[in-house]
Design a protein around this motif. Structure first.
Motif, PDB file in Angstrom:
ATOM      1  N   SER A 165       0.818  -1.225   0.000  1.00 35.53           N
ATOM      2  CA  SER A 165       0.000   0.000   0.000  1.00 35.53           C
ATOM      3  C   SER A 165       0.848   1.270   0.000  1.00 35.53           C
ATOM      4  O   SER A 165       0.577   2.213  -0.756  1.00 35.53           O
TER       5      SER A 165
ATOM      6  N   GLN B  63       1.588   0.644  -4.250  1.00 41.86           N
ATOM      7  CA  GLN B  63       0.341   1.283  -4.663  1.00 41.86           C
ATOM      8  C   GLN B  63       0.488   2.798  -4.731  1.00 41.86           C
ATOM      9  O   GLN B  63       0.085   3.423  -5.722  1.00 41.86           O
ATOM     10  N   ARG B  64       1.076   3.380  -3.692  1.00 41.14           N
ATOM     11  CA  ARG B  64       1.213   4.848  -3.677  1.00 41.14           C
ATOM     12  C   ARG B  64       2.017   5.343  -4.879  1.00 41.14           C
ATOM     13  O   ARG B  64       1.631   6.305  -5.539  1.00 41.14           O
TER      14      ARG B  64
ATOM     15  N   TYR C  88       0.031   4.890  -8.155  1.00 42.09           N
ATOM     16  CA  TYR C  88      -1.022   5.904  -8.261  1.00 42.09           C
ATOM     17  C   TYR C  88      -0.419   7.243  -8.694  1.00 42.09           C
ATOM     18  O   TYR C  88      -0.989   7.973  -9.508  1.00 42.09           O
ATOM     19  N   GLU C  89       0.762   7.575  -8.123  1.00 47.41           N
ATOM     20  CA  GLU C  89       1.415   8.832  -8.470  1.00 47.41           C
ATOM     21  C   GLU C  89       1.881   8.822  -9.923  1.00 47.41           C
ATOM     22  O   GLU C  89       1.743   9.825 -10.647  1.00 47.41           O
TER      23      GLU C  89
ATOM     24  N   GLY D  44       0.444   7.099 -12.241  1.00 48.06           N
ATOM     25  CA  GLY D  44      -0.797   7.207 -13.008  1.00 48.06           C
ATOM     26  C   GLY D  44      -1.270   8.643 -13.125  1.00 48.06           C
ATOM     27  O   GLY D  44      -1.731   9.078 -14.187  1.00 48.06           O
ATOM     28  N   ASP D  45      -1.163   9.397 -12.023  1.00 46.13           N
ATOM     29  CA  ASP D  45      -1.563  10.812 -12.064  1.00 46.13           C
ATOM     30  C   ASP D  45      -0.695  11.605 -13.042  1.00 46.13           C
ATOM     31  O   ASP D  45      -1.196  12.467 -13.785  1.00 46.13           O
TER      32      ASP D  45
ATOM     33  N   GLY E 298      -2.516  -4.115  -9.465  1.00 48.40           N
ATOM     34  CA  GLY E 298      -3.442  -4.070  -8.340  1.00 48.40           C
ATOM     35  C   GLY E 298      -4.085  -5.428  -8.084  1.00 48.40           C
ATOM     36  O   GLY E 298      -4.163  -5.892  -6.943  1.00 48.40           O
TER      37      GLY E 298
ATOM     38  N   SER F  62      -8.512  -0.116 -13.179  1.00 47.35           N
ATOM     39  CA  SER F  62      -7.566   0.990 -13.031  1.00 47.35           C
ATOM     40  C   SER F  62      -7.964   2.227 -13.817  1.00 47.35           C
ATOM     41  O   SER F  62      -7.672   3.349 -13.403  1.00 47.35           O
TER      42      SER F  62
ATOM     43  N   GLN G 247      -7.718   1.647  -8.764  1.00 52.44           N
ATOM     44  CA  GLN G 247      -7.418   3.068  -8.867  1.00 52.44           C
ATOM     45  C   GLN G 247      -8.551   3.878  -9.497  1.00 52.44           C
ATOM     46  O   GLN G 247      -8.765   5.040  -9.159  1.00 52.44           O
TER      47      GLN G 247
ATOM     48  N   ARG H 107     -11.111   6.084  -7.510  1.00 50.22           N
ATOM     49  CA  ARG H 107     -10.771   7.372  -6.896  1.00 50.22           C
ATOM     50  C   ARG H 107     -11.577   8.494  -7.537  1.00 50.22           C
ATOM     51  O   ARG H 107     -11.697   9.585  -6.989  1.00 50.22           O
TER      52      ARG H 107
ATOM     53  N   SER I  80      -9.480   0.260  -0.061  1.00 49.75           N
ATOM     54  CA  SER I  80      -8.111   0.290   0.457  1.00 49.75           C
ATOM     55  C   SER I  80      -7.680  -1.115   0.835  1.00 49.75           C
ATOM     56  O   SER I  80      -8.514  -2.021   1.003  1.00 49.75           O
TER      57      SER I  80
END
Length: 211
Positions: free
Chosen positions: A41, A45-46, A49-50, A52-53, A106, A150, A179, A182, A200
């Motif tokens: 996580s 994951q963090r 996700y970053e 992906g952003d 994921g 995702s 993801q 979100r 989560s």
């Protein structure tokens, strides 16, 4: 909890595609006894996700995103000795990405967390046609099925996958997460019986413990 500086060192190495540096940081955390769920996580994951952003906002290319994905997937292998060391409890989970969904990290991590808790985690991979998924579920007879999403634009294929699974197995316990949620989509999931949105890894772990 992972130290913020260590996380930033890892993220910068991941973004630059420095696989060896990412591997060293991950191995150090494992050698230090970090819980697999925290590693997944708070690091994998963090960071993804970053990544992906950054990709969604056109700050990195598809090539950058694919490289980070490839590095992260390779690091999951470091965790497997711990994941598969747990005694089996006779329960089975089938985890898959829905049709048209190609981001599978994921889903892999979710299957690993089931394994870590003694379940047999059957991970079917990316872009699984719902009809083939239904056939596999008929063969395996799992206690739980999980679907990972995702990219929000794939919510339509995910909904179709749920509809097909529910038409074949009306009472099946279905988990959905990823993801994409979100940015919404919870209302679609609420329409289906015995279908829960897991937001989560903490929620997933509680669900597994209470099942």
């Amino acid at each position: 909890m992972i130290d913020e500086k260590l996380y930033q060192d890892y993220f910068n190495a991941l973004l630059a595609g420095r696989r060896a540096e990412c591997r060293d940081i991950t191995q150090r955390l494992l050698d230090g006894g970090i819980a697999v769920k925290i590693l997944y996580s708070d690091l994998f994951q963090r960071s993804m996700y970053e990544i992906g952003d950054l990709w969604e906002n056109n700050r990195i290319t598809v090539a950058n995103e694919h490289l980070a994905t490839s590095v992260t997937e390779s690091l999951l292998n470091l965790v497997y000795p711990a994941v598969f060391a747990t005694d089996r409890i006779g329960k089975k989970a089938v985890i898959s990405c829905s049709a048209n969904e190609f981001h599978q990290i994921g889903g892999k991590m979710v299957a690993d967390l089931f394994e870590l808790n003694g379940w047999d985690g059957h991970f079917l991979g990316a872009n699984t046609p719902p009809e083939d998924m239904a056939q596999y579920i008929e063969d395996v007879q799992p206690d739980v099925v999980g679907l990972s999403l995702s990219i929000m634009s794939n919510i339509g294929p995910l909904k179709r996958s749920i509809e097909i699974l529910k038409s074949n197995f009306p009472d099946i316990n279905l988990l959905v997460g990823g993801q994409a949620f979100r940015w919404g989509g919870a209302n679609i999931i609420k329409k289906f019986k015995n279908t829960d949105l897991i937001t989560s890894m903490d929620d997933l772990e509680k669900m597994i413990a209470n099942f």
